[in-house]
Write a protein that holds these residues in place. Structure first.
Motif, mmCIF file in Angstrom:
data_model
loop_
_atom_site.group_PDB
_atom_site.id
_atom_site.type_symbol
_atom_site.label_atom_id
_atom_site.label_comp_id
_atom_site.label_asym_id
_atom_site.label_seq_id
_atom_site.Cartn_x
_atom_site.Cartn_y
_atom_site.Cartn_z
ATOM 1 N N LEU A 137 0.814 -1.220 0.000
ATOM 2 C CA LEU A 137 0.000 0.000 0.000
ATOM 3 C C LEU A 137 0.845 1.266 0.000
ATOM 4 O O LEU A 137 0.385 2.317 -0.438
ATOM 5 N N ILE A 154 -10.785 -1.753 1.140
ATOM 6 C CA ILE A 154 -9.573 -2.361 1.677
ATOM 7 C C ILE A 154 -9.889 -2.868 3.071
ATOM 8 O O ILE A 154 -10.401 -2.125 3.912
ATOM 9 N N TYR A 155 -9.588 -4.138 3.310
ATOM 10 C CA TYR A 155 -9.863 -4.753 4.610
ATOM 11 C C TYR A 155 -8.551 -5.234 5.219
ATOM 12 O O TYR A 155 -7.890 -6.119 4.671
ATOM 13 N N PHE A 156 -8.182 -4.651 6.348
ATOM 14 C CA PHE A 156 -6.941 -4.998 7.020
ATOM 15 C C PHE A 156 -7.157 -6.214 7.925
ATOM 16 O O PHE A 156 -8.079 -6.234 8.737
ATOM 17 N N TYR A 181 -3.833 -7.685 3.694
ATOM 18 C CA TYR A 181 -5.120 -7.010 3.526
ATOM 19 C C TYR A 181 -5.787 -7.535 2.266
ATOM 20 O O TYR A 181 -5.127 -8.031 1.349
ATOM 21 N N ALA A 183 -7.800 -6.372 -0.945
ATOM 22 C CA ALA A 183 -8.165 -5.238 -1.794
ATOM 23 C C ALA A 183 -9.262 -5.709 -2.730
ATOM 24 O O ALA A 183 -9.131 -6.765 -3.367
ATOM 25 N N GLN A 194 -13.225 2.457 0.682
ATOM 26 C CA GLN A 194 -13.714 2.225 2.036
ATOM 27 C C GLN A 194 -12.687 1.350 2.734
ATOM 28 O O GLN A 194 -12.194 0.376 2.170
ATOM 29 N N CYS A 195 -12.348 1.655 3.976
ATOM 30 C CA CYS A 195 -11.365 0.870 4.725
ATOM 31 C C CYS A 195 -11.981 0.360 6.017
ATOM 32 O O CYS A 195 -12.736 1.085 6.684
ATOM 33 N N TRP A 196 -11.649 -0.896 6.362
ATOM 34 C CA TRP A 196 -12.169 -1.466 7.589
ATOM 35 C C TRP A 196 -11.214 -2.536 8.095
ATOM 36 O O TRP A 196 -10.319 -2.971 7.374
ATOM 37 N N TRP A 197 -11.384 -2.938 9.350
ATOM 38 C CA TRP A 197 -10.524 -3.903 10.002
ATOM 39 C C TRP A 197 -11.273 -5.204 10.248
ATOM 40 O O TRP A 197 -12.427 -5.195 10.667
#
Length: 204
Positions: A137, A154-156, A181, A183, A194-197
């Motif tokens: 990233l 994107i999901y971490f 992650y 993508a 959008q980003c989330w964990w």
């Protein structure tokens, strides 16, 4: 010699440098099931899925369990799906969506997988989900690529180990200790993702 064998032999040459660099032979890093389960907890796919680096079926098995129709191929025949299939040489998509943990390699193999997958997705109107190294990233060589074609999400993942050849005792096991992650690219998306964990422990 069959056409698929010829393709496989030519494709293997791209992985030679990776092996010399201490990575797993032919970039075989099976994906723990919790990674795919975590993705499916936040994303759904409205049609069949192509897993183009299926390995031993780690991701495809979880997708099938979730009710998806999955086409599985790989450059190497590991007893699952169709072996001897070079995704980077593919001209026609085999399903609407693409989900995989691509080979990373030392000469942009991962980038090449993303690029080819997005080419296919533009034909099908499908989504592309790739399990990638978190370090990718923040890389000057990829900055323009992300800006030009940003993921929609994107999901971490907080904890995940993709052991080389699925073996924690492998000589190249140290390389497996990375952060990952998902993508996800979606047709027509522009702007920031959008980003989330996601906690993989919830899906073991």
């Amino acid at each position: 010699m069959t056409t698929s064998t010829n393709r496989a032999q030519k494709g293997r040459a791209r992985y030679t440098a990776s092996r010399q660099a201490g990575r797993a032979p032919l970039e075989f890093y099976p994906t723990p099931p919790e990674a795919t389960r975590a993705l499916l907890s936040v994303e759904s796919f409205d049609g069949p899925i192509w897993e183009p680096a299926c390995g031993d079926g780690a991701i495809a098995t979880e997708l099938t369990k979730a009710g998806y129709q999955v086409t599985s191929t790989d450059l190497v025949d590991r007893g699952y799906g169709e072996g001897g299939y070079d995704f980077l040489k593919s001209e026609k998509p085999l399903a609407k969506h693409i989900i995989t943990n691509p080979p990373y390699g030392t000469h942009g193999l991962g980038d090449a997988f993303v690029r080819r997958a997005l080419i296919h997705a533009r034909q099908t109107g499908g989504n592309v989900a790739m399990l990638l190294n978190l370090r990718s990233l923040a890389n000057p060589d990829r900055h323009k690529k992300f800006i030009k074609t940003p993921p929609a999400a994107i999901y971490f993942l907080d904890e995940l180990t993709c052991w080389p050849e699925g073996k924690p005792t492998s000589k190249s096991a140290r390389i497996a200790r990375q952060q990952y992650y998902w993508a996800v690219w979606k047709p027509g998306h522009t702007g920031a993702p959008q980003c989330w964990w996601l906690s993989t422990r919830d899906f073991r």
